[in-house]
Design a protein around this motif. Structure first.
Motif, PDB file in Angstrom:
ATOM      1  N   SER A  62       1.000   0.896  16.292  1.00 51.54           N
ATOM      2  CA  SER A  62      -0.217   1.408  15.663  1.00 51.54           C
ATOM      3  C   SER A  62      -0.628   2.752  16.255  1.00 51.54           C
ATOM      4  O   SER A  62      -1.079   3.653  15.526  1.00 51.54           O
ATOM      5  N   LEU A  63      -0.466   2.917  17.573  1.00 54.55           N
ATOM      6  CA  LEU A  63      -0.719   4.223  18.187  1.00 54.55           C
ATOM      7  C   LEU A  63       0.264   5.268  17.666  1.00 54.55           C
ATOM      8  O   LEU A  63      -0.104   6.431  17.442  1.00 54.55           O
ATOM      9  N   TRP A  64       1.491   4.874  17.477  1.00 57.77           N
ATOM     10  CA  TRP A  64       2.494   5.763  16.885  1.00 57.77           C
ATOM     11  C   TRP A  64       2.069   6.184  15.479  1.00 57.77           C
ATOM     12  O   TRP A  64       2.179   7.354  15.102  1.00 57.77           O
ATOM     13  N   PHE A  65       1.574   5.220  14.701  1.00 58.96           N
ATOM     14  CA  PHE A  65       1.088   5.526  13.349  1.00 58.96           C
ATOM     15  C   PHE A  65      -0.073   6.509  13.405  1.00 58.96           C
ATOM     16  O   PHE A  65      -0.147   7.442  12.585  1.00 58.96           O
ATOM     17  N   LEU A  66      -0.977   6.333  14.361  1.00 59.72           N
ATOM     18  CA  LEU A  66      -2.116   7.235  14.506  1.00 59.72           C
ATOM     19  C   LEU A  66      -1.652   8.666  14.764  1.00 59.72           C
ATOM     20  O   LEU A  66      -2.135   9.616  14.135  1.00 59.72           O
ATOM     21  N   VAL A  67      -0.703   8.831  15.682  1.00 65.33           N
ATOM     22  CA  VAL A  67      -0.203  10.177  15.992  1.00 65.33           C
ATOM     23  C   VAL A  67       0.508  10.780  14.786  1.00 65.33           C
ATOM     24  O   VAL A  67       0.322  11.970  14.468  1.00 65.33           O
ATOM     25  N   ALA A  68       1.299   9.965  14.086  1.00 67.65           N
ATOM     26  CA  ALA A  68       2.042  10.481  12.932  1.00 67.65           C
ATOM     27  C   ALA A  68       1.102  10.918  11.814  1.00 67.65           C
ATOM     28  O   ALA A  68       1.288  11.990  11.213  1.00 67.65           O
ATOM     29  N   ARG A  69       0.083  10.116  11.526  1.00 69.16           N
ATOM     30  CA  ARG A  69      -0.865  10.479  10.463  1.00 69.16           C
ATOM     31  C   ARG A  69      -1.691  11.702  10.854  1.00 69.16           C
ATOM     32  O   ARG A  69      -2.041  12.526   9.997  1.00 69.16           O
ATOM     33  N   LEU A  93       6.195   6.044   7.961  1.00 73.72           N
ATOM     34  CA  LEU A  93       6.792   4.846   7.369  1.00 73.72           C
ATOM     35  C   LEU A  93       7.334   3.914   8.446  1.00 73.72           C
ATOM     36  O   LEU A  93       7.124   2.693   8.392  1.00 73.72           O
ATOM     37  N   SER A  94       8.027   4.473   9.438  1.00 75.55           N
ATOM     38  CA  SER A  94       8.615   3.635  10.484  1.00 75.55           C
ATOM     39  C   SER A  94       7.542   2.920  11.291  1.00 75.55           C
ATOM     40  O   SER A  94       7.629   1.710  11.535  1.00 75.55           O
ATOM     41  N   SER A  95       6.509   3.658  11.707  1.00 75.80           N
ATOM     42  CA  SER A  95       5.464   3.048  12.525  1.00 75.80           C
ATOM     43  C   SER A  95       4.710   1.974  11.762  1.00 75.80           C
ATOM     44  O   SER A  95       4.394   0.903  12.313  1.00 75.80           O
ATOM     45  N   LYS A 127       1.358   9.778  -5.775  1.00 75.09           N
ATOM     46  CA  LYS A 127       2.472  10.732  -5.608  1.00 75.09           C
ATOM     47  C   LYS A 127       2.526  11.280  -4.183  1.00 75.09           C
ATOM     48  O   LYS A 127       2.796  12.459  -3.966  1.00 75.09           O
ATOM     49  N   GLU A 128       2.253  10.437  -3.205  1.00 80.23           N
ATOM     50  CA  GLU A 128       2.270  10.872  -1.809  1.00 80.23           C
ATOM     51  C   GLU A 128       3.674  10.769  -1.243  1.00 80.23           C
ATOM     52  O   GLU A 128       4.439   9.866  -1.584  1.00 80.23           O
ATOM     53  N   ASN A 129       3.994  11.704  -0.356  1.00 79.31           N
ATOM     54  CA  ASN A 129       5.255  11.692   0.371  1.00 79.31           C
ATOM     55  C   ASN A 129       4.948  11.503   1.856  1.00 79.31           C
ATOM     56  O   ASN A 129       4.355  12.376   2.487  1.00 79.31           O
ATOM     57  N   PHE A 130       5.336  10.365   2.399  1.00 80.16           N
ATOM     58  CA  PHE A 130       5.062  10.062   3.791  1.00 80.16           C
ATOM     59  C   PHE A 130       6.246  10.465   4.659  1.00 80.16           C
ATOM     60  O   PHE A 130       7.398  10.389   4.241  1.00 80.16           O
ATOM     61  N   SER A 131       5.926  10.866   5.872  1.00 84.01           N
ATOM     62  CA  SER A 131       6.975  11.237   6.815  1.00 84.01           C
ATOM     63  C   SER A 131       7.696   9.992   7.312  1.00 84.01           C
ATOM     64  O   SER A 131       7.208   8.864   7.202  1.00 84.01           O
ATOM     65  N   ALA A 155       0.829  -1.204   0.000  1.00 84.62           N
ATOM     66  CA  ALA A 155       0.000   0.000   0.000  1.00 84.62           C
ATOM     67  C   ALA A 155       0.865   1.257   0.000  1.00 84.62           C
ATOM     68  O   ALA A 155       0.540   2.257  -0.662  1.00 84.62           O
ATOM     69  N   ILE A 156       1.965   1.240   0.744  1.00 76.86           N
ATOM     70  CA  ILE A 156       2.875   2.395   0.771  1.00 76.86           C
ATOM     71  C   ILE A 156       3.498   2.618  -0.600  1.00 76.86           C
ATOM     72  O   ILE A 156       3.552   3.755  -1.112  1.00 76.86           O
ATOM     73  N   ILE A 157       3.962   1.543  -1.218  1.00 73.81           N
ATOM     74  CA  ILE A 157       4.591   1.665  -2.545  1.00 73.81           C
ATOM     75  C   ILE A 157       3.589   2.155  -3.584  1.00 73.81           C
ATOM     76  O   ILE A 157       3.881   3.058  -4.382  1.00 73.81           O
ATOM     77  N   LEU A 158       2.373   1.587  -3.585  1.00 70.62           N
ATOM     78  CA  LEU A 158       1.359   1.997  -4.553  1.00 70.62           C
ATOM     79  C   LEU A 158       0.916   3.434  -4.328  1.00 70.62           C
ATOM     80  O   LEU A 158       0.649   4.168  -5.295  1.00 70.62           O
ATOM     81  N   ALA A 159       0.828   3.856  -3.062  1.00 72.59           N
ATOM     82  CA  ALA A 159       0.448   5.243  -2.788  1.00 72.59           C
ATOM     83  C   ALA A 159       1.506   6.215  -3.299  1.00 72.59           C
ATOM     84  O   ALA A 159       1.181   7.290  -3.816  1.00 72.59           O
TER      85      ALA A 159
END
Length: 391
Positions: free
Chosen positions: A369-376, A183-185, A175-179, A166-170
């Protein structure tokens, strides 16, 4: 704050419906006396019942239209009429209804799911939705096929690559740039789920592994195509010159709200209808229907059909709410939701009897997953601020 509460409710609702659907699939396909060990037929029946539930749900929102509008949920009311008035079937005519007129009313009349009749079919809209329907069929069929021939842990291991895909396809398609935090979380949570799912002496079949690996690609691609198809349908409905901001529609913005609602129901209607059209010849050619009638003596048992309807209800709930979640968050967030849910499934279905390494993997998966929530959440705030500043 209200928007964040809405997103939180969607996350818990979609996650809970996904878990409920998995439980029902486990009862129907794998366990119990009334098993249906034909995943292709089970998927086909489930999609038919899901479509019927879609029709009933759209009709119910029209019946409750006035109360829903008074409560501020007018956007949930399905459109009652097509975009343009139909060509006069049963209107201004004294002729007796014929079979041709009835068919014309069913396809071009009012009602149904998206306001254009029970069998609404616009060729231009169908062309726009066809790629999404193909991906949806591949996702559902391969996932059910993989799940029916193995245990839950092997099923999750076979589909562990969904989030990285999903990250690669996005990045490629959107053309999304993730922080770095996102990515780490996401990757750490996925690795912890992998760690928690590892078992020794598990039954592994090549069919389940191959189907699970291929389904991972379609599972990751589906939310992206779902959002893209919905946006293209909205763009085709919004009058030329109007601009959609991407923010939730307000009470005063009735025109934009109405067109977004029609596009939402059109996406559901055409995806479901085209999926049935695609799957029908595959089921007939496979010959599984004959095996079902000859080998299953409990097709007239009420409990069997009760389980089938419960599975269809779970499928319907996931189907209608996934688009809402993708609109409110992003395709990556909707896909990543399966990771903490997978850790919860391991915990519940094993009756809390997990080896030590699995407990460690589950806990670390939830923390990540909580880390991912805060990052997003921080990424969303930064994007909103840049959008407001016109950058």
């Amino acid at each position: 704050m209200g928007w964040q509460i809405w997103v939180g409710l969607l996350v818990f609702w979609v996650g809970g419906c996904g878990f409920g659907l998995l439980l029902m699939q486990r009862f129907i396909i794998q366990t119990g006396t009334y098993r249906l060990p034909y995943p292709l037929v089970e998927t086909y029946v489930q999609l038919i019942l899901t479509h019927l539930l879609l029709v009933g749900f759209a009709s119910l929102t029209r019946v409750l239209g006035n109360p829903l509008r008074r409560l501020g949920f007018g956007a949930a009311v399905a459109p009652a009429y097509p975009v343009a008035p139909p060509g006069g079937a049963f209107r201004g005519s004294n002729k007796q209804p014929s079979i041709l007129n009835i068919l014309r009313w069913l396809t071009n009349g009012s009602g149904g799911i998206a306001g254009g009749g029970l069998f609404e079919f616009d060729k231009q809209v169908a062309k726009q939705v066809l790629p999404l329907a193909i991906i949806f069929v591949a996702k559902v069929v391969l996932s059910n096929f993989s799940f029916s021939y193995t245990s839950l842990t092997i099923y999750q291991l076979a589909r562990i690559g969904v989030t990285p895909a999903a990250i690669i396809l996005a990045c490629i398609l959107q053309k999304e740039n993730f922080s770095g935090s996102t990515l780490s979380s996401a990757l750490i949570a996925t690795l912890n789920l992998l760690f928690a799912s590892l078992r020794s002496h598990q039954r592994v079949t090549p069919e389940s592994i191959v189907a699970g690996v291929f389904s991972s690609f379609f599972v990751a691609l589906y939310p992206i195509m779902l959002l893209r198809t919905y946006r293209s349908l909205v763009a085709g409905l919004v009058p030329q010159g109007d601009v959609l901001t991407g923010y939730p529609s307000t009470a005063d913005d009735s025109t934009s709200n109405r067109e977004e609602t029609r596009a939402y129901y059109r996406t559901l209607h055409y995806t479901s209808l085209l999926a049935l059209i695609i799957l029908t010849p595959i089921v007939l050619i496979s010959g599984d229907i004959g095996y079902v009638f000859h080998n299953l003596p409990f097709l007239d048992v009420t409990w069997f059909w009760f389980m089938i309807w419960c599975g269809a209800l779970g499928s319907f709930s996931v189907f209608v709410s996934t688009l809402l979640l993708v609109k409110a968050t992003s395709p990556l967030t909707a896909t990543f939701l399966a990771v903490p849910r997978g850790a919860f499934q391991l915990l519940v279905l094993s009756h809390l009897k997990l080896p030590a390494h699995s407990w460690v993997g589950v806990v670390l998966c939830w923390i990540s997953s909580l880390w991912f929530l805060v990052a997003r959440r921080e990424e969303g705030r930064n994007l909103d601020r840049l959008r407001l500043e016109g950058r």
